[in-house]
Motif scaffolding. Structure first.
Motif, PDB file in Angstrom:
ATOM      1  N   UNK A 241     -15.112 -18.938 -12.541  1.00  0.00           N
ATOM      2  CA  UNK A 241     -15.495 -18.815 -13.965  1.00  0.00           C
ATOM      3  C   UNK A 241     -15.963 -17.641 -14.384  1.00  0.00           C
ATOM      4  N   UNK A 242     -15.300 -16.493 -15.318  1.00  0.00           N
ATOM      5  CA  UNK A 242     -16.198 -15.365 -16.168  1.00  0.00           C
ATOM      6  C   UNK A 242     -17.405 -15.951 -17.613  1.00  0.00           C
ATOM      7  N   UNK A 243     -18.081 -15.283 -17.262  1.00  0.00           N
ATOM      8  CA  UNK A 243     -19.454 -15.545 -18.064  1.00  0.00           C
ATOM      9  C   UNK A 243     -19.820 -14.628 -18.871  1.00  0.00           C
ATOM     10  N   UNK A 244     -19.965 -15.183 -20.686  1.00  0.00           N
ATOM     11  CA  UNK A 244     -20.253 -13.423 -21.234  1.00  0.00           C
ATOM     12  C   UNK A 244     -21.549 -13.052 -20.698  1.00  0.00           C
ATOM     13  N   UNK A 245     -21.817 -11.674 -20.943  1.00  0.00           N
ATOM     14  CA  UNK A 245     -22.449 -10.590 -20.663  1.00  0.00           C
ATOM     15  C   UNK A 245     -23.962 -11.108 -21.024  1.00  0.00           C
ATOM     16  N   UNK A 246     -24.139 -12.569 -21.756  1.00  0.00           N
ATOM     17  CA  UNK A 246     -24.837 -12.497 -23.236  1.00  0.00           C
ATOM     18  C   UNK A 246     -25.711 -13.613 -21.997  1.00  0.00           C
ATOM     19  N   UNK A 247     -24.996 -14.522 -21.682  1.00  0.00           N
ATOM     20  CA  UNK A 247     -25.091 -15.650 -21.319  1.00  0.00           C
ATOM     21  C   UNK A 247     -25.752 -16.154 -19.725  1.00  0.00           C
ATOM     22  N   UNK A 248     -27.196 -16.659 -19.284  1.00  0.00           N
ATOM     23  CA  UNK A 248     -27.496 -16.564 -18.338  1.00  0.00           C
ATOM     24  C   UNK A 248     -27.242 -17.478 -17.164  1.00  0.00           C
ATOM     25  N   UNK A 249     -26.148 -18.603 -17.407  1.00  0.00           N
ATOM     26  CA  UNK A 249     -25.884 -19.926 -16.680  1.00  0.00           C
ATOM     27  C   UNK A 249     -24.475 -20.103 -17.485  1.00  0.00           C
ATOM     28  N   UNK A 250     -24.413 -21.340 -16.735  1.00  0.00           N
ATOM     29  CA  UNK A 250     -22.787 -21.983 -17.450  1.00  0.00           C
ATOM     30  C   UNK A 250     -23.437 -23.301 -16.737  1.00  0.00           C
ATOM     31  N   UNK A 251     -22.951 -24.559 -17.470  1.00  0.00           N
ATOM     32  CA  UNK A 251     -22.935 -25.551 -17.922  1.00  0.00           C
ATOM     33  C   UNK A 251     -21.444 -26.467 -16.952  1.00  0.00           C
TER      34      UNK A 251
ATOM     35  N   UNK B 239     -25.157 -20.211 -11.957  1.00  0.00           N
ATOM     36  CA  UNK B 239     -25.674 -18.806 -12.192  1.00  0.00           C
ATOM     37  C   UNK B 239     -25.146 -18.181 -11.015  1.00  0.00           C
ATOM     38  N   UNK B 240     -25.438 -16.660 -11.229  1.00  0.00           N
ATOM     39  CA  UNK B 240     -25.713 -15.384  -9.893  1.00  0.00           C
ATOM     40  C   UNK B 240     -26.199 -16.025  -8.432  1.00  0.00           C
ATOM     41  N   UNK B 241     -26.874 -17.240  -9.100  1.00  0.00           N
ATOM     42  CA  UNK B 241     -28.461 -17.701  -7.412  1.00  0.00           C
ATOM     43  C   UNK B 241     -27.087 -18.659  -6.558  1.00  0.00           C
ATOM     44  N   UNK B 242     -26.756 -19.666  -7.562  1.00  0.00           N
ATOM     45  CA  UNK B 242     -24.781 -20.562  -6.530  1.00  0.00           C
ATOM     46  C   UNK B 242     -24.749 -19.671  -5.628  1.00  0.00           C
ATOM     47  N   UNK B 243     -24.084 -18.551  -5.887  1.00  0.00           N
ATOM     48  CA  UNK B 243     -23.086 -17.813  -4.930  1.00  0.00           C
ATOM     49  C   UNK B 243     -23.850 -17.623  -4.096  1.00  0.00           C
ATOM     50  N   UNK B 244     -24.996 -16.746  -4.012  1.00  0.00           N
ATOM     51  CA  UNK B 244     -26.100 -16.262  -3.597  1.00  0.00           C
ATOM     52  C   UNK B 244     -26.423 -16.801  -2.368  1.00  0.00           C
ATOM     53  N   UNK B 245     -26.888 -18.538  -2.941  1.00  0.00           N
ATOM     54  CA  UNK B 245     -27.256 -19.443  -1.432  1.00  0.00           C
ATOM     55  C   UNK B 245     -25.815 -19.748  -0.864  1.00  0.00           C
TER      56      UNK B 245
ATOM     57  N   UNK C   4     -21.530  -8.916  -5.208  1.00  0.00           N
ATOM     58  CA  UNK C   4     -21.848  -7.716  -6.188  1.00  0.00           C
ATOM     59  C   UNK C   4     -21.218  -7.521  -7.386  1.00  0.00           C
ATOM     60  N   UNK C   5     -19.952  -7.233  -6.985  1.00  0.00           N
ATOM     61  CA  UNK C   5     -19.103  -6.100  -7.809  1.00  0.00           C
ATOM     62  C   UNK C   5     -18.605  -7.276  -8.707  1.00  0.00           C
ATOM     63  N   UNK C   6     -17.848  -8.891  -8.985  1.00  0.00           N
ATOM     64  CA  UNK C   6     -17.830  -9.858  -9.192  1.00  0.00           C
ATOM     65  C   UNK C   6     -19.065 -10.039  -9.816  1.00  0.00           C
ATOM     66  N   UNK C   7     -20.580  -9.716  -9.721  1.00  0.00           N
ATOM     67  CA  UNK C   7     -21.215 -10.318 -10.620  1.00  0.00           C
ATOM     68  C   UNK C   7     -22.153  -9.409 -11.372  1.00  0.00           C
ATOM     69  N   UNK C   8     -21.996  -8.115 -11.337  1.00  0.00           N
ATOM     70  CA  UNK C   8     -22.523  -6.898 -12.133  1.00  0.00           C
ATOM     71  C   UNK C   8     -21.336  -5.849 -12.818  1.00  0.00           C
ATOM     72  N   UNK C   9     -20.559  -5.240 -11.783  1.00  0.00           N
ATOM     73  CA  UNK C   9     -19.826  -4.394 -11.998  1.00  0.00           C
ATOM     74  C   UNK C   9     -18.293  -4.661 -12.500  1.00  0.00           C
ATOM     75  N   UNK C  10     -17.980  -6.045 -12.482  1.00  0.00           N
ATOM     76  CA  UNK C  10     -16.748  -6.702 -13.087  1.00  0.00           C
ATOM     77  C   UNK C  10     -16.635  -6.330 -14.828  1.00  0.00           C
ATOM     78  N   UNK C  11     -15.384  -6.281 -15.345  1.00  0.00           N
ATOM     79  CA  UNK C  11     -15.804  -5.887 -17.381  1.00  0.00           C
ATOM     80  C   UNK C  11     -16.333  -7.370 -17.392  1.00  0.00           C
ATOM     81  N   UNK C  12     -16.782  -8.509 -17.174  1.00  0.00           N
ATOM     82  CA  UNK C  12     -17.477  -9.676 -16.679  1.00  0.00           C
ATOM     83  C   UNK C  12     -18.024 -10.508 -15.982  1.00  0.00           C
ATOM     84  N   UNK C  13     -19.030 -10.680 -15.839  1.00  0.00           N
ATOM     85  CA  UNK C  13     -20.045 -11.106 -14.937  1.00  0.00           C
ATOM     86  C   UNK C  13     -19.039 -12.315 -14.907  1.00  0.00           C
ATOM     87  N   UNK C  14     -18.483 -12.482 -12.629  1.00  0.00           N
ATOM     88  CA  UNK C  14     -17.883 -13.437 -12.059  1.00  0.00           C
ATOM     89  C   UNK C  14     -18.489 -14.404 -11.286  1.00  0.00           C
ATOM     90  N   UNK C  15     -18.498 -16.194 -11.901  1.00  0.00           N
ATOM     91  CA  UNK C  15     -19.504 -16.300 -10.702  1.00  0.00           C
ATOM     92  C   UNK C  15     -18.401 -16.798  -9.965  1.00  0.00           C
TER      93      UNK C  15
END
Length: 721
Positions: free
Chosen positions: A540-550, A571-577, A503-514
Motif C-alpha cells: 500500500x502507498x501511504x500519504x506523507x501526512x498519514x502515520x498508519x493505514x487501517x 505502519x512502517x513498523x509492521x515491515x520492521x517486524x 528503507x527506500x520504500x518507507x522513506x525515499x520513494x515518491x510516496x511511502x510504501x508499506x
C-alpha cells in the motif's frame, strides 16, 4: 474468374464444415456413454458404463446414485466438472471439536479423505483453509507436517458471535489462510489459549469449533470496496452448524498411460499432483478461439463468429451454392461477403481486446496514468502475441512458480532478453494487479525487482518483470546448496540489501510504501546472489501526512506483526517486524514455523526470544555463522533482530536505523576478516614483517553503531535489557 470461383467454393466448404462440426461436437462424452447424472454433466475423462472407453480409469469413474453423482474412488458427492480448467467440485466433510454429548461421534471420529496416489489434489487457487472458534490456533497437517495454519481470537464469544461477519474471516472468531501446493491429504489439530470458558460449547452450540477446507469466491469491485472481501458457501454460524459437508474444488490431470490422448486438443505436461519430477501427468486444452471437450477425438470446435445456429449455416451454404451456379453477380456478392466477414472478424477481435482491457482495470490504470501515479516512461505495453511467443503459449514447462496471486512463466523476447511473465489469478478483482503495477512503476532501486511492462489484452492480466535466475532466499537458505553455501558474509550482505530496499520504500520513494508481506520467499536472488524484493500485490502507498493505514489483516503466518494482527493498523513498523523474522532465518538457518520446536515456541520469533531470555542464544545460531563470524558481530545482529521483534511497535527501530546498523556491522566484519587474513599471512611468512608505529596511537573507530561488547555474558545482558 476461375480463381474467384475456387475461393467461393472454399468459403462454402468451410461454412458447411463449421456447421457440421458444431453439431457433432456438442457432445461431451464418447458415443454410447451416459453424459449426465441428474442435473450434472459428466464429460470424459469422467464417466460411467464401460471402463477405458466411457471413462479413463477407475479414478475417474462416476457412480450415479438416485440422480446424484459420486466420485467412486473417494466416495464423495460431485456437484460439477469443468474440463477446460481441469477442476471437479465435490462435497467435503467438516472437522468439529468439543461437541455436545449427542454429537459424541463427531468428537472422536473425523472423516478423512486421502487423495495420495490419485490424479487429484486440493486446489490452491479455489479453496481456503478456514477455522471457526474462540482463542484457538488451528494447524493444517499433511504427512505429519504442519503446512499451514491461522489464529482466531475473541474476548466474549457470545458478543462476537452476534456481530461477526463470517463471510470475511479476518481473525475475529473466524480465520482463513491459503492452502499449500500439491495437498493430497490432511488432518487438523487445534490448540487453545486464553480463557477456557471461551473454548467450551455453549448451550446453543453443537460444537465449540470447526475447521474445514472450502471453496471461496471473491466479490467484484463494484459490490465491495474492500478488495480482500470473499464469501463461502455459508453465511452465519447457524448455516455452518446445519451443514455436514461443504463445496471443495479439486484439480486433476491425466496420469501417464491412462488414456490415448486425442489429436484435436493441445496436450501438455503438467505437475499438478507432484513437485518431485518435471511433470506428473498431462492436461489437454482446446486451441485459441475454439471450445469443447479436448479429451475426446474431434471434441474441439471453432466458435461461430456470426452467432447463428447450425440451420442458419446450412441455409447460407445452400444459397451460396445456388448463387455460384446462377450468375457471376452472385460470385461477386460472395467475394464482397468474404471481405465483410474479414472486417467483422477483425472488429470482433478488437472488441474482445477492448473488453478484456476494461475488465482487467485498463480504465482505472489510464486514470492513474493521467493523474501522474504511474511513470509511463518506465513501462511498456506488450501485445498478447509477443508474450505468447515469448512463453511458448504459456507452456507449463516454462512455469517458474505459483503463488496466491498467480503463476509466473519464464519467457524470451524477440530481442533475446529473458523476462518473467506473471499471469494474475484475479477472478474478477483486479485491485491487486493494478496496485502492484502502480507501485512498481514508482520504484527505482537496485534491490527491488524491476517492472518492464504489462499486457491487458488477455482475459487474465499480465505483468512483465526482469528475470531473476537464482530463485528465492527461502529455497537457497533452507535448501543449503553445498556447491555454493551461504557464508556469514553473504548473509550480512543480503540482510543489508533487504533493509536498504525497505528503507527506500518507507522513506525515499515518491510516496511511502508499506510492503505488508516481507518474507524470505519474496526475496529473490539475481545472478550475483544480490537480494531483490518482490511481490507487491499486498503493498500500500501511504500519504506523507498519514502515520498508519487501517486495513483487513493480511500477511503470512510466522512473519505477521502481532500488533498489526490485533489492531489492523498498518505502519512502517509492521515491515520492521517481518524483516526481523527474515534476519532470524539468516542467523539461525531455521524456518519461520516448525512443529519440531517446543509447543510454546513453534514460531521462530517466539523460539528466539525464549532462547535469549534463557541465555541460550548461541544454541540456536547456525553452525556456519558461529564458525565464520566474529562473536561480537553475531551478538550485535541478534540484538538488532531482538529489537525488531518488540511487541510494541513504537519500540522497534526504523528501517533507516536498521540499515545503518547492518551496514556498520558488515563493514566491521569485513575489516575483521581482512585482519584475520593478514595475521594468517604473517604466520605463514614470518620473515616479512611490516611495522607501523603510528597504529598503536591511532584513535579507535567510534561509530555510533559500533559494538564494543567484551564478553558473551555482557553482550547477553545488554541484549535482554
Amino acid at each position: 474468374m476461375v480463381l474467384e470461383l475456387f475461393y467461393v467454393m472454399l468459403i462454402l466448404c468451410c461454412i458447411h464444415n463449421l456447421a457440421f462440426t458444431q453439431d457433432e461436437n456438442s457432445r461431451i462424452a464418447p458415443f454410447g456413454c451416459n453424459s449426465t447424472c441428474g442435473n450434472v454433466e459428466i464429460p470424459f475423462p469422467f464417466g460411467m458404463n464401460e471402463p477405458n472407453y466411457c471413462y479413463a480409469d477407475h479414478w475417474f469413474q462416476i457412480e450415479c446414485r438416485h440422480d446424484t453423482p459420486y466420485l467412486k474412488s473417494i466416495g464423495l458427492e460431485v456437484s460439477s466438472i469443468d474440463v477446460s480448467s481441469g477442476t471437479i467440485d465435490i462435497m467435503h466433510p467438516i472437522h468439529r471439536w468439543n461437541c455436545k454429548p449427542q454429537h459424541n461421534a463427531t468428537n472422536t471420529e473425523q472423516e478423512v479423505v486421502d487423495l495420495r496416489g490419485s490424479p487429484f489434489v486440493y486446489s490452491q487457487a479455489h479453496n481456503m483453509f478456514v477455522s471457526v472458534g474462540c482463542n484457538e490456533i488451528s494447524f493444517l497437517v499433511s504427512n505429519g507436517t504442519q503446512v499451514s495454519g491461522c489464529v482466531s481470537i475473541c474476548d466474549d464469544k457470545k458478543d462476537v458471535e452476534e456481530n461477526i461477519e463470517i463471510q470475511n474471516c479476518n481473525g475475529k472468531y473466524c480465520c482463513a489462510t491459503s492452502l499449500p501446493l500439491y495437498l493430497s491429504e490432511f488432518n487438523v489439530t487445534t490448540e487453545s489459549f486464553g480463557s477456557n470458558n471461551n473454548n467450551r460449547a455453549s448451550d446453543d452450540d453443537e460444537c465449540s469449533s470447526y475447521a474445514l477446507i472450502v471453496q471461496y469466491f471473491r466479490v467484484p469491485d463494484y459490490m465491495r470496496y474492500d478488495s480482500s472481501y470473499a464469501y463461502y458457501r455459508w453465511n452465519s454460524m447457524t448455516d455452518l452448524r446445519s451443514l455436514k459437508k461443504v463445496g471443495v474444488v479439486l484439480e486433476w490431470e491425466i496420469h501417464n498411460s491412462s488414456i490415448r490422448l486425442p489429436r484435436s486438443g493441445h496436450c501438455v505436461n503438467t505437475n499438478i499432483t507432484s513437485a518431485k519430477n518435471n511433470h506428473s501427468g498431462r492436461r489437454c486444452y482446446c486451441l485459441e478461439d475454439s471450445y469443447g471437450n479436448p479429451y475426446i477425438e474431434g471434441g474441439c470446435s471453432y466458435a461461430n463468429d456470426y452467432g447463428d445456429n447450425g440451420e442458419g449455416n446450412k441455409n447460407r451454404s445452400k444459397w451460396a451454392i445456388i448463387g455460384v451456379f446462377s450468375s457471376v453477380g452472385s460470385i461477386i456478392f460472395l467475394l464482397g461477403s468474404w471481405r465483410v466477414y474479414k472486417a467483422v472478424r477483425r472488429r470482433i477481435v478488437q472488441n474482445r481486446i477492448e473488453k478484456n482491457f476494461k475488465k482487467n482495470g485498463g480504465l482505472l490504470l489510464e486514470k492513474r496514468m493521467s493523474s501522474g501515479e504511474v511513470n509511463v516512461d518506465k513501462v511498456k505495453h506488450f501485445t498478447l502475441k509477443e508474450l505468447e511467443k515469448a512463453t511458448d503459449n504459456f507452456n507449463m514447462n516454462r512455469v517458474l512458480g505459483k503463488g496466491g496471486q498467480g503463476t509466473v512463466y519464464k519467457g524470451m523476447l524477440v530481442d533475446g532478453k529473458i523476462v518473467a511473465v506473471k499471469k494474475f489469478r484475479v477472478q474478477g478483482n483486479v485491485e491487486e494487479f493494478i496496485n502492484e503495477f502502480v507501485i512498481l512503476s514508482q520504484i527505482n532501486h537496485r534491490n527491488v525487482v524491476k517492472l518492464l511492462g504489462c499486457c491487458l489484452e488477455k482475459e487474465i492480466p499480465l505483468l512483465v518483470y526482469e528475470f531473476i535466475p537464482n530463485g528465492n532466499l527461502y529455497e537457497y537458505l533452507h535448501g543449503q546448496n553445498e556447491d555454493l553455501p551461504m557464508t556469514w558474509d553473504m548473509r550480512l550482505r543480503i540482510a543489508s540489501e533487504i533493509a536498504g530496499a525497505l528503507f527506500y520504500l518507507h522513506a525515499a520513494a515518491s510516496q511511502p510504501i508499506y510492503h505488508r508481506d516481507v518474507k524470505s520467499t519474496n526475496i529473490l536472488l539475481d545472478g550475483k546472489y544480490r537480494a531483490k524484493v518482490a511481490d507487491f500485490g499486498a503493498s500500500r502507498m501511504i500519504s506523507i501526512e498519514d502515520t498508519h493505514l487501517t486495513t483487513v489483516v493480511q500477511g503470512t503466518f510466522g512473519y505477521l506483526d502481532p500488533e498489526y494482527f490485533h489492531t489492523s493498523q498498518l505502519t512502517e513498523k509492521s515491515d520492521v517486524y517481518s524483516f526481523g523474522v527474515v534476519l532470524l532465518e539468516l542467523l539461525t538457518g531455521q524456518k519461520p514455523l516448525s512443529s519440531l520446536r517446543p509447543k510454546e515456541a513453534k514460531s521462530l520469533a517466539s523460539y528466539f526470544v525464549l532462547s535469549v531470555e534463557e541465555d541460550r542464544l548461541f544454541d540456536i545460531i547456525d553452525d556456519r555463522v558461529t564458525k565464520e563470524g566474529d562473536k561480537e558481530h553475531i551478538i550485535a545482529v541478534a540484538n538488532l533482530a531482538y529489537r525488531c521483534l518488540e511487541l510494541n511497535g513504537k519500540r522497534r527501530p526504523t528501517m533507516k536505523e536498521v540499515t545503518r546498523e547492518l551496514d556498520e556491522i558488515w563493514k566491521l566484519e569485513r575489516k575483521f576478516n581482512n585482519a584475520q587474513q593478514h595475521r594468517h599471512e604473517e604466520i605463514e611468512h614470518p620473515a616479512i614483517e611490516y611495522h607501523h608505529p603510528w597504529v598503536a596511537n591511532s584513535a579507535p573507530d567510534t561509530s555510533p553503531s559500533d559494538v564494543s561488547l567484551t564478553s558473551e555474558s555482557e553482550a547477553m545482558h545488554i541484549l535482554t535489557e
